[in-house]
Motif scaffolding. Structure first.
Motif, PDB file in Angstrom:
ATOM      1  N   VAL A 243       1.226  -0.920  -0.158  1.00  0.00           N
ATOM      2  CA  VAL A 243      -0.068   0.212   0.073  1.00  0.00           C
ATOM      3  C   VAL A 243       0.834   1.125  -0.107  1.00  0.00           C
ATOM      4  O   VAL A 243       1.801   1.066   1.033  1.00  0.00           O
ATOM      5  N   PRO A 244       0.609   2.578  -0.651  1.00  0.00           N
ATOM      6  CA  PRO A 244       1.676   3.557  -0.787  1.00  0.00           C
ATOM      7  C   PRO A 244       1.966   3.824   0.527  1.00  0.00           C
ATOM      8  O   PRO A 244       0.406   4.349   1.069  1.00  0.00           O
ATOM      9  N   SER A 245       2.513   4.183   1.292  1.00  0.00           N
ATOM     10  CA  SER A 245       2.597   4.636   2.512  1.00  0.00           C
ATOM     11  C   SER A 245       1.554   6.058   2.513  1.00  0.00           C
ATOM     12  O   SER A 245       1.222   6.749   3.765  1.00  0.00           O
ATOM     13  N   TYR A 246       1.915   6.717   1.464  1.00  0.00           N
ATOM     14  CA  TYR A 246       1.290   8.652   1.913  1.00  0.00           C
ATOM     15  C   TYR A 246      -0.374   8.151   1.917  1.00  0.00           C
ATOM     16  O   TYR A 246      -0.695   9.288   2.506  1.00  0.00           O
ATOM     17  N   THR A 247      -0.800   7.170   1.408  1.00  0.00           N
ATOM     18  CA  THR A 247      -1.945   6.508   2.322  1.00  0.00           C
ATOM     19  C   THR A 247      -2.455   6.575   3.824  1.00  0.00           C
ATOM     20  O   THR A 247      -3.601   6.340   3.717  1.00  0.00           O
ATOM     21  N   ILE A 248      -1.199   6.468   4.465  1.00  0.00           N
ATOM     22  CA  ILE A 248      -1.735   5.257   5.574  1.00  0.00           C
ATOM     23  C   ILE A 248      -0.478   6.503   6.466  1.00  0.00           C
ATOM     24  O   ILE A 248       0.381   5.891   6.639  1.00  0.00           O
ATOM     25  N   PRO A 249      -1.174   7.823   6.624  1.00  0.00           N
ATOM     26  CA  PRO A 249      -0.039   8.561   7.832  1.00  0.00           C
ATOM     27  C   PRO A 249       0.226   7.743   9.318  1.00  0.00           C
ATOM     28  O   PRO A 249       1.722   7.860   9.519  1.00  0.00           O
ATOM     29  N   TYR A 250      -0.511   6.892   8.982  1.00  0.00           N
ATOM     30  CA  TYR A 250       0.002   6.247  10.380  1.00  0.00           C
ATOM     31  C   TYR A 250       0.911   5.262  10.496  1.00  0.00           C
ATOM     32  O   TYR A 250       1.449   4.382  11.120  1.00  0.00           O
ATOM     33  N   ILE A 251       1.118   4.282   9.530  1.00  0.00           N
ATOM     34  CA  ILE A 251       2.417   3.808   9.709  1.00  0.00           C
ATOM     35  C   ILE A 251       3.965   4.347   9.851  1.00  0.00           C
ATOM     36  O   ILE A 251       4.599   3.916  10.211  1.00  0.00           O
ATOM     37  N   ALA A 252       4.186   5.949   9.407  1.00  0.00           N
ATOM     38  CA  ALA A 252       5.282   6.709   9.512  1.00  0.00           C
ATOM     39  C   ALA A 252       4.958   6.351  11.288  1.00  0.00           C
ATOM     40  O   ALA A 252       6.413   6.753  11.534  1.00  0.00           O
ATOM     41  N   VAL A 282      16.377   5.998   8.602  1.00  0.00           N
ATOM     42  CA  VAL A 282      17.230   6.988   8.650  1.00  0.00           C
ATOM     43  C   VAL A 282      17.666   6.918   7.597  1.00  0.00           C
ATOM     44  O   VAL A 282      18.206   8.574   7.273  1.00  0.00           O
ATOM     45  N   LYS A 283      18.088   5.886   6.851  1.00  0.00           N
ATOM     46  CA  LYS A 283      17.762   6.065   5.676  1.00  0.00           C
ATOM     47  C   LYS A 283      16.901   7.011   4.523  1.00  0.00           C
ATOM     48  O   LYS A 283      16.578   8.044   3.678  1.00  0.00           O
ATOM     49  N   THR A 284      15.863   6.866   4.947  1.00  0.00           N
ATOM     50  CA  THR A 284      14.404   8.061   4.508  1.00  0.00           C
ATOM     51  C   THR A 284      14.324   9.816   5.352  1.00  0.00           C
ATOM     52  O   THR A 284      14.388  10.771   4.763  1.00  0.00           O
ATOM     53  N   ALA A 285      14.801   9.477   6.353  1.00  0.00           N
ATOM     54  CA  ALA A 285      14.935  10.667   6.870  1.00  0.00           C
ATOM     55  C   ALA A 285      16.698  11.496   6.727  1.00  0.00           C
ATOM     56  O   ALA A 285      15.642  13.011   6.135  1.00  0.00           O
ATOM     57  N   PHE A 286      17.206  11.016   6.223  1.00  0.00           N
ATOM     58  CA  PHE A 286      18.312  12.036   5.386  1.00  0.00           C
ATOM     59  C   PHE A 286      18.138  11.784   4.437  1.00  0.00           C
ATOM     60  O   PHE A 286      19.360  11.711   3.494  1.00  0.00           O
ATOM     61  N   GLN A 287      17.573  11.350   3.556  1.00  0.00           N
ATOM     62  CA  GLN A 287      17.367  10.924   1.958  1.00  0.00           C
ATOM     63  C   GLN A 287      18.770  10.088   1.514  1.00  0.00           C
ATOM     64  O   GLN A 287      19.163  10.256   0.708  1.00  0.00           O
ATOM     65  N   ALA A 352      12.511  15.095   9.936  1.00  0.00           N
ATOM     66  CA  ALA A 352      12.947  15.087   8.161  1.00  0.00           C
ATOM     67  C   ALA A 352      12.271  13.873   8.192  1.00  0.00           C
ATOM     68  O   ALA A 352      12.135  13.304   7.048  1.00  0.00           O
ATOM     69  N   TYR A 353      12.316  12.582   8.807  1.00  0.00           N
ATOM     70  CA  TYR A 353      11.619  11.620   8.287  1.00  0.00           C
ATOM     71  C   TYR A 353      10.254  11.671   7.783  1.00  0.00           C
ATOM     72  O   TYR A 353       9.340  11.500   6.752  1.00  0.00           O
ATOM     73  N   LEU A 354       9.185  12.338   8.941  1.00  0.00           N
ATOM     74  CA  LEU A 354       7.610  12.503   8.809  1.00  0.00           C
ATOM     75  C   LEU A 354       7.516  14.046   7.601  1.00  0.00           C
ATOM     76  O   LEU A 354       6.369  13.353   7.047  1.00  0.00           O
ATOM     77  N   SER A 355       9.165  14.657   6.799  1.00  0.00           N
ATOM     78  CA  SER A 355       8.652  15.159   5.394  1.00  0.00           C
ATOM     79  C   SER A 355       8.483  14.618   4.334  1.00  0.00           C
ATOM     80  O   SER A 355       9.111  14.583   3.538  1.00  0.00           O
ATOM     81  N   HIS A 356       9.966  13.198   4.845  1.00  0.00           N
ATOM     82  CA  HIS A 356       9.899  12.359   3.572  1.00  0.00           C
ATOM     83  C   HIS A 356       9.838  10.694   3.428  1.00  0.00           C
ATOM     84  O   HIS A 356      10.119  10.183   2.232  1.00  0.00           O
ATOM     85  N   TYR A 357       8.894  10.400   4.597  1.00  0.00           N
ATOM     86  CA  TYR A 357       8.660   9.076   4.865  1.00  0.00           C
ATOM     87  C   TYR A 357       7.710   9.314   3.012  1.00  0.00           C
ATOM     88  O   TYR A 357       7.813   8.004   3.044  1.00  0.00           O
ATOM     89  N   ASP A 358       6.898   9.984   2.486  1.00  0.00           N
ATOM     90  CA  ASP A 358       6.436   9.440   1.372  1.00  0.00           C
ATOM     91  C   ASP A 358       6.538   9.879   0.294  1.00  0.00           C
ATOM     92  O   ASP A 358       6.205   9.667  -0.996  1.00  0.00           O
ATOM     93  N   ASP A 359       7.925  10.039   0.008  1.00  0.00           N
ATOM     94  CA  ASP A 359       8.516  11.421  -1.023  1.00  0.00           C
ATOM     95  C   ASP A 359       8.304  10.409  -2.262  1.00  0.00           C
ATOM     96  O   ASP A 359       7.622  10.969  -3.492  1.00  0.00           O
ATOM     97  N   ALA A 360       8.916   8.955  -2.027  1.00  0.00           N
ATOM     98  CA  ALA A 360       8.797   7.822  -3.711  1.00  0.00           C
ATOM     99  C   ALA A 360       7.390   7.775  -3.842  1.00  0.00           C
ATOM    100  O   ALA A 360       6.921   7.790  -4.735  1.00  0.00           O
ATOM    101  N   ASP A 361       6.370   7.600  -2.527  1.00  0.00           N
ATOM    102  CA  ASP A 361       5.078   7.243  -3.327  1.00  0.00           C
ATOM    103  C   ASP A 361       4.556   8.558  -4.098  1.00  0.00           C
ATOM    104  O   ASP A 361       3.402   7.843  -5.196  1.00  0.00           O
TER     105      ASP A 361
END
Length: 723
Positions: A243-252, A282-287, A352-361
């Motif tokens: 499931v695309p992560s941007y559809t489920i904020p609770y995943i973050a 951490v990879k997601t948070a720091f891109q 940083a993570y909350l800003s970028h966790y759904d970037d790819a999706d």
């Protein structure tokens, strides 16, 4: 002898009655009926010009009767692109020609399988469907997490369709192809036995499925629960991965909670990198790239930042040193006394993570939306849409349809339905999803892209928007004029963007900004109109002369209603669209014709009455002194009222304008009572000056800007504006 003012007042005191009297004439009725019945049959400029009764009727209505002979000239006017300020009609110095062109739509309507507003609405539905899917996923995970703990046998798991489907979705196995018996054999297999059912099946997915549970060969559980905590978490993670992560904020939120609980316990950098969830966090948070090696990350965060030649600085500059500064690791990888991250470092990492966790999706979604918009611009038939797999998938999700729930053949019937027809296929399904889908596209019954059916025609929307700005800025001077124009332009943009999405009268009247905009564009005061009045207007039958709208003394109210494509039930209809003139433009033409005819009749007895009636009709549209100077009839009325001779016109044009402004307060032309007072002055002066020369004033009218232009003036009229 009856005074000119008395003659004028007998007509003007009850304008509706006077117009009704003119309209009751057999000849006027015949011409009006002929125009109404036949203008809808015209599709080209040549057809219009070749039908003399239609053409001459419209020319007279717009005060251009004396130019009826100039067909070649008028053809260029009618074929002008009014959206181009340099087009022929727009460059003519006499605005009557542009107004005439605005009353017709001779250019081919632009076909568009889906308008911008329809596209935006559908994409919005698609995104909402994803969000709704996210909510459903969250609910399913919560249900699974609780219910699976109560499973005591393999039958408990597989006989619960919700649990069974959750597990199959997690391992991306299609429930259509797997029976309960087959799944039982998989789940009760001994994965450590090479000869067991699951190992003999030769499918790694089956092995992974069996490994995720602890069932004995007889289907009972081998421990306290069917899954250990780790196994349950693993299945839940697999389910969430699809499931695309941007559809489920609770995943973050879930990942954040996990990170916070674990980062406080690690003692060296290897514990962080060996935990895939921590490392991915951490990879997601720091891109950092998903392919970043554990060793690379370790070298970054164990760099000695006091050394200017440290690894982080050498390999990535400030980007890497910033990451290193977010952790507290010694150069040997151990944690500095305390914890791997301070409270401040942890907070910044989470942010940083909350800003970028759904970037790819989100990037995938943006790419899909861009793809849809690009492809939609080239869709010419319904088959183009249904034949594009990605667009087809978006269509189904946007309208909450499962694959195969409605066949493509029936979707084609839906998309080619006429929603204004209660018996159309889409309407007969009574499925709101399908009805909504049909309304999101513009396909003919043959499946070809057509022009969108709008509440108002595009030319009417544009003209109303322009009139609004003119009325809101009339007679103002800078800086007030510029401020008012900016505000009016903003409202104009709102109206144009909003009205194209209106589908019913109810939607229109529920938006006071739209209603006020309409009234002001017509020169009407919104303060004098309440909601009930507007509802009665739009509930009127315009074919009934006694209806509420047609009974109003001010014909502009009926013109507002007629400008919309609504049926008697307040819904969009194509019946009012016409070909070259929409219903509203036809009504306005007929009203103008009545005014012209009445004024002509009065002019036959007293040209001064005709001048007065014309002044009263045009007064609200006068913006500057030059509007008066550019219209021979208005100028004649002004000169007579203030005693100027014909030599007045030989003065420098700016001096003429200054004299107009000196003698006449243009703002008072917006006040009917002040206009009446002016006309009392005019008619008195007219009676003094024209006791025996009424024919001279009539000549001004029949050869002026008010009614027409003589052949001798054709060349000067057709001169283009210099600016």
């Amino acid at each position: 002898m009856v005074s000119t003012y008395l003659s004028y007042d007998l007509v003007a005191r009850d304008m509706k009655a006077s117009l009704d009297r003119v309209g009751s004439s057999n000849q006027v009725q015949r011409e009006a009926e002929y125009y109404k019945e036949n203008i809808g049959k015209v599709t080209t400029v040549d057809e219009f010009l070749d039908d003399y009764r239609l053409y001459s009727y419209a020319m007279k209505a717009h005060g251009l009767e004396e130019m009826t002979y100039a067909k070649a000239f008028m053809k260029k006017v009618l074929e002008s692109d009014l959206s181009d300020e340099n087009s022929y009609a727009n460059k003519l110095s006499d605005d009557r020609y542009r107004t005439f062109a605005t009353a017709f739509t001779f250019s081919t309507a632009t076909t568009d399988a889906q308008s911008d507003s329809q596209e935006d609405e559908m994409i919005g539905l698609y995104k909402q469907a994803l969000a709704d899917e996210g909510t459903e996923v969250e609910e399913e995970v919560a249900y699974y997490s609780e219910a699976v703990d109560n499973v005591q046998t393999v039958s408990d798991l597989l006989n619960n369709s919700r649990l069974r489907n959750f597990v199959l979705d997690a391992f991306e196995l299609d429930s259509t192809y797997y029976s309960v018996d087959f799944l039982t054999s998989v789940l009760t297999s001994d994965v450590s036995d090479p000869s067991s059912f699951v190992n003999q099946a030769g499918n790694e997915d089956y092995v992974a499925l069996a490994s995720a549970f602890g069932f004995n060969a007889d289907g009972t559980i081998s421990g306290a629960t069917a899954q250990t905590a780790a196994q349950k978490t693993s299945v839940e993670e697999l389910y969430l991965d699809v499931v695309p992560s941007y559809t489920i904020p609770y995943i973050a939120e879930r990942e954040q909670a996990y990170y916070e609980s674990k980062i406080a316990t690690i003692t060296n950098v290897d514990e962080l990198t060996n935990d895939s969830r921590l490392f991915n966090y951490v990879k997601t948070a720091f891109q950092l790239p998903a392919t970043t090696l554990k060793a690379t990350f370790s070298n970054i965060v164990t760099s000695d930042l006091s050394d200017p030649n440290n690894y982080a600085q050498q390999q990535g500059g400030s980007a890497y040193t910033s990451i290193a500064a977010m952790f507290n690791f010694e150069t040997d990888g151990t944690v500095v006394a305390g914890s791997a991250q301070s409270a401040t470092q942890l907070e910044r990492t989470n942010t940083a993570y909350l800003s970028h966790y759904d970037d790819a999706d989100q990037e995938d979604l943006d790419d899909l939306v861009d793809f849809y918009s690009t492809q939609m611009s080239s869709v010419e038939t319904v088959d183009d849409l249904l034949g594009n797999s990605r667009m087809y998938a978006m269509l189904l999700k946007a309208y909450d349809l499962e694959e195969g729930e409605v066949s493509k053949a029936n979707l084609r019937r839906v998309l080619t339905s006429d929603l204004t027809d209660p018996k159309s296929y889409a309407n007969k399904t009574k499925d709101e999803r399908l009805i909504s889908m049909a309304g999101a596209f513009n396909f003919s019954s043959e499946g070809e892209a057509t022009a969108p059916l709008l509440a108002q025609s595009q030319i009417a929307i544009t003209d109303i928007a322009k009139s609004y700005i003119v009325n809101k800025t009339r007679l103002l001077e800078d800086p007030e004029k510029e401020t008012a124009k900016t505000a009016a332009t903003e409202e104009s943009t709102y109206y144009q963007e909003t009205v194209i999405g209106i589908r019913t009268v109810e939607e229109l009247l529920e938006d006071p900004r739209l209603v006020d905009f309409l009234l002001i564009s017509k020169g009407l005061d919104p303060e004098e109109v309440d909601d009930e009045f507007m509802q009665q207007l739009f509930a009127s039958d315009l074919e009934d002369p006694k209806s509420f709208a047609n009974s109003q003394a001010d014909e502009r109210y009926a013109e507002i209603v007629a400008s919309f494509n609504f049926d008697s039930e307040g819904k969009l209809t194509s019946d009012t669209v016409g070909t070259v003139q929409q219903r509203g433009a036809v009504l306005e033409t007929q009203n103008l014709y009545l005014h012209q005819t009445m004024e002509e009749e009065q002019g036959d007895s007293n040209a001064g009455v005709r001048l007065a009636l014309y002044w009263e009709r045009m007064a609200p549209t006068i913006n500057t002194a030059y509007d008066i100077l550019g219209d021979n009839a208005l100028l004649q009325t002004f000169r007579t009222a203030f005693g100027y001779t014909a030599d007045f016109s030989s003065l420098d044009i700016d001096k003429q304008a200054a004299l107009v402004e000196k003698n006449l307060d243009l703002e008072e032309l917006q006040d009917p009572e002040k206009v009446k007072k002016f006309l009392q002055r005019f008619t008195s002066m007219y009676d003094i000056d024209n006791v025996d020369t009424s024919s001279g004033a009539l000549s001004v009218l029949t050869n002026s800007g008010s009614v027409g232009i003589s052949a001798d003036l054709l060349m000067s009229i057709s001169q283009l504006k210099s600016g």
